[in-house]
Enzyme design. Structure first.
Site, short mmCIF file in Angstrom:
data_model
loop_
_atom_site.label_atom_id
_atom_site.label_comp_id
_atom_site.label_asym_id
_atom_site.label_seq_id
_atom_site.Cartn_x
_atom_site.Cartn_y
_atom_site.Cartn_z
N ASP A 17 13.03 -59.12 -14.90
CA ASP A 17 13.76 -60.33 -14.48
C ASP A 17 12.82 -61.30 -13.77
O ASP A 17 12.03 -60.88 -12.91
CB ASP A 17 14.89 -59.96 -13.51
CG ASP A 17 16.15 -59.52 -14.21
OD1 ASP A 17 16.06 -58.94 -15.31
OD2 ASP A 17 17.24 -59.75 -13.65
N GLU A 40 26.81 -67.53 -21.75
CA GLU A 40 27.23 -66.18 -22.13
C GLU A 40 27.57 -65.39 -20.87
O GLU A 40 26.98 -64.35 -20.60
CB GLU A 40 26.11 -65.46 -22.91
CG GLU A 40 26.53 -64.14 -23.52
CD GLU A 40 25.49 -63.03 -23.40
OE1 GLU A 40 24.50 -63.19 -22.68
OE2 GLU A 40 25.70 -61.98 -24.04
N ASP A 69 26.01 -58.30 -30.90
CA ASP A 69 26.01 -57.19 -29.96
C ASP A 69 27.16 -56.23 -30.27
O ASP A 69 28.03 -56.54 -31.07
CB ASP A 69 26.15 -57.72 -28.52
CG ASP A 69 24.88 -58.39 -28.05
OD1 ASP A 69 23.79 -57.95 -28.44
OD2 ASP A 69 24.98 -59.37 -27.27
N ASP A 87 21.53 -67.34 -22.42
CA ASP A 87 21.73 -65.89 -22.42
C ASP A 87 21.92 -65.38 -21.00
O ASP A 87 21.16 -65.74 -20.09
CB ASP A 87 20.48 -65.25 -23.05
CG ASP A 87 20.60 -63.75 -23.19
OD1 ASP A 87 21.41 -63.31 -24.00
OD2 ASP A 87 19.87 -63.04 -22.45
C1 GLC Z 1 22.48 -60.80 -24.23
C2 GLC Z 1 22.25 -60.73 -25.73
C3 GLC Z 1 21.83 -59.33 -26.09
C4 GLC Z 1 20.56 -58.99 -25.33
C5 GLC Z 1 20.77 -59.17 -23.82
C6 GLC Z 1 19.47 -59.08 -23.05
O1 GLC Z 1 23.56 -60.01 -23.83
O2 GLC Z 1 23.41 -61.12 -26.42
O3 GLC Z 1 21.62 -59.20 -27.47
O4 GLC Z 1 20.17 -57.67 -25.59
O5 GLC Z 1 21.32 -60.45 -23.55
O6 GLC Z 1 18.67 -60.21 -23.30
#
Ligand code: GLC
Length: 529
Positions: free
Chosen positions: A176, A248, A314, A206
């Site tokens: 991170d 997201e 996912d 993301d």
């Molecule tokens: C989000 C993406 C997933 C990825 C994760 C870490 O949830 O949709 O595919 O593995 O982030 O970056």
């Protein structure tokens, strides 16, 4: 731009594309940007108007590109920046928009920033030392949950070179970034600027909830995180107004609301809790799970919109359900333990719904008529299968089958990046069949696009005397559409309360009466004439 143009995403239909899986133009077994360009006519013909691309930047691909190792380029497997600009031009010529990924929370451990940060001997170490979250112990932030439960035992990993632990909310190879560092804050804005300069119309951001860490919190949705995301929005508004930001944040509705701010944070956020409830309602022949979550869903600031979806790249995440609901979903939709992954289910839409055309169409009808702007995952429009035996989520990301030639027309190579899914469907066969899933869905998309009501209109449930039927009215000014879904495998007789002059089903143009007998999983989109 007109007012409605700047809020185009409120009426958009998104199509999520994994470039690696879509079309291989150079015969190396891997899909690429020039390949995608050759398929834009198909995408346009499907009727969607916005393509969301999974990550395309350089990466060691241990998380399919969500492990970025260079923010300012295209992965050589996929082509070049020039190819990307050509994709933008070719898409725009067809009235299609392109949304790219921003992964602000973490990078790959191969990223030059991390390489400099973890190695005290690196010539740039002083500059990058604090760009990641380092600690002498692995005991900090113990209240933060582990997300990738099947692969990670801790959010900390020890780095022998540096002699310290680094923090990661996802895979251990995805450290991170440290948002307390002003240079990190600025660096991510430069990344955004770069992709806007390449022509992106929107950005999917993301995993935004996890940018900051604070002791004695669960390190999600912190005020500092929202403050930074507002800064990101202000930057985009000043630099390229009209660029859409899609978040997201996989959270409960009340925790998602702050991601819209007062209309000054994200334009859109996925509605994660609604998604599993569509599947629950279909499994239980009961609209109640949808009713309850929509009751809990707050109104949004003007110019904001939900992004809704059935499936994505996912696992079908079951984070936003109760433990009892999760057990139900697992038992019903993932009877084989191999179908389960983390807190979810690694299956595609068609196999989840037993490859039953009626249920697949009913699910898509809910998606196209409930609140929000729908996102369709590539392949689901033809009922593509999956492969639960591949690693991680790879079985949901297999090549798109175009025809019945070698490799289903995806590639001329002898070896593909992943095996084809075990599934007999392909695009050519379904295009030729007027009654195919593809053609039925195309028709539904076309009708939806004629009614901005589905994107912008008000939503109200209609009582029809049984919870096995989901009926709701969508209203925008004088346009009123009554969507009715039989969620069960039994015929349902219902009576519509108000008599109307005449009711027409938008999908079939047939007239219906006040008393209706709905076939199993039948749905109608009714207007009064
Ligand atoms: C989000 C993406 C997933 C990825 C994760 C870490 O949830 O949709 O595919 O593995 O982030 O970056």
């Amino acid at each position: 731009m007109t007012a409605s143009n700047t809020t185009w995403y409120r009426e958009a239909i998104f199509y999520e594309v994994f470039v690696r899986a879509f079309a291989d133009s150079n015969g190396d077994g891997i899909g690429d940007l020039p390949g995608l360009i050759t398929k834009l006519d198909y995408v346009q013909d499907l009727g969607v108007d916005t393509i969301w691309l999974l990550p395309i930047t350089p990466s060691p691909l241990r998380d399919h590109g969500y492990d970025v190792s260079d923010h300012f380029n295209v992965h050589p497997d996929y082509g070049t920046l020039d190819d990307f600009r050509q994709l933008i031009a070719a898409a725009h010529r067809r009235g299609l928009r392109i949304v790219v990924e921003l992964i602000p929370n973490h990078t790959s451990d191969r990223h030059p920033w991390f390489q400099a940060s973890h190695d005290p001997q690196h010539p740039d170490h002083a500059r990058y030392r604090d760009w990641y979250v380092w600690s002498d112990t692995d005991q900090k932030y113990q209240d933060a949950r582990i997300i990738f439960l099947d692969t990670e035992a801790s959010n900390w990993t020890f780095d022998p070179l540096r002699g310290q632990y680094y923090w990661h909310r996802f895979f251990h190879h995805q450290p991170d970034l440290n948002y307390d560092h002003p240079e990190v804050q600025k660096a991510m804005l430069r990344v955004v600027q770069f992709w806007i300069d390449q022509g992106a119309d929107g950005i999917r951001v993301d995993a935004p909830p996890y940018l900051y860490e604070r002791e004695s919190t669960h390190c999600e949705n912190l005020p500092e995180t929202h403050a930074y995301l507002k800064r990101l929005r202000a930057f985009v508004d000043a630099y390229a107004p009209g660029t859409m930001l899609l978040s997201e944040a996989n959270q409960w509705p009340e925790d998602v609301l702050p991601y819209f701010g007062d209309g000054d944070e994200f334009h859109m956020n996925f509605h994660f809790p609604l998604m599993p409830r569509l599947f629950m309602s279909l499994a239980q022949a009961d609209r109640t799970p949808m009713v309850e979550i929509l009751k809990r869903t707050p109104g949004l600031p003007d110019a904001c919109q939900w992004a809704t979806f059935l499936r994505c790249h996912d696992e079908l995440t079951l984070e936003m359900v109760t433990p009892a609901e999760r057990e139900f979903m697992w038992n019903y939709y993932a009877p084989d333990p191999r179908m389960r992954l983390n807190l979810g289910i690694r299956r595609r839409l068609a196999p989840l719904l037993g490859n039953d055309r009626r249920r697949i169409l009913a699910a898509n009808s809910l998606l196209l008529t409930l609140i929000g702007s729908p996102v369709i995952y590539y392949g689901d429009e033809i009922g593509l299968g999956d492969n639960i035996w591949l690693d991680d989520r790879d079985g949901l990301r297999t090549p798109m089958p175009w025809n019945d030639q070698k490799n289903a027309g995806f590639s001329t190579a002898d070896r593909l990046y992943a095996p084809l899914a075990d599934s007999a469907v392909n695009v050519a066969q379904q295009r030729a069949d007027p009654h195919s899933l593809l053609n039925q869905l195309r028709h539904m998309i076309k009708v939806r696009r004629q009614h901005p009501t589905f994107g912008r209109g008000d939503f109200a449930w209609i009582e029809v005397g049984t919870d096995a039927v989901a009926a709701y009215q969508r209203t925008l000014e004088t346009d009123r559409v009554l969507a009715i879904h039989n969620l069960s495998d039994q015929a349902q007789a219902i009576e519509l309360a108000e008599p109307a002059q005449e009711r027409i089903d938008l999908l079939t143009q047939s007239r219906v009466s006040q008393q209706l007998s709905l076939q199993p999983y039948q749905f109608l989109w009714l207007v009064e004439r």
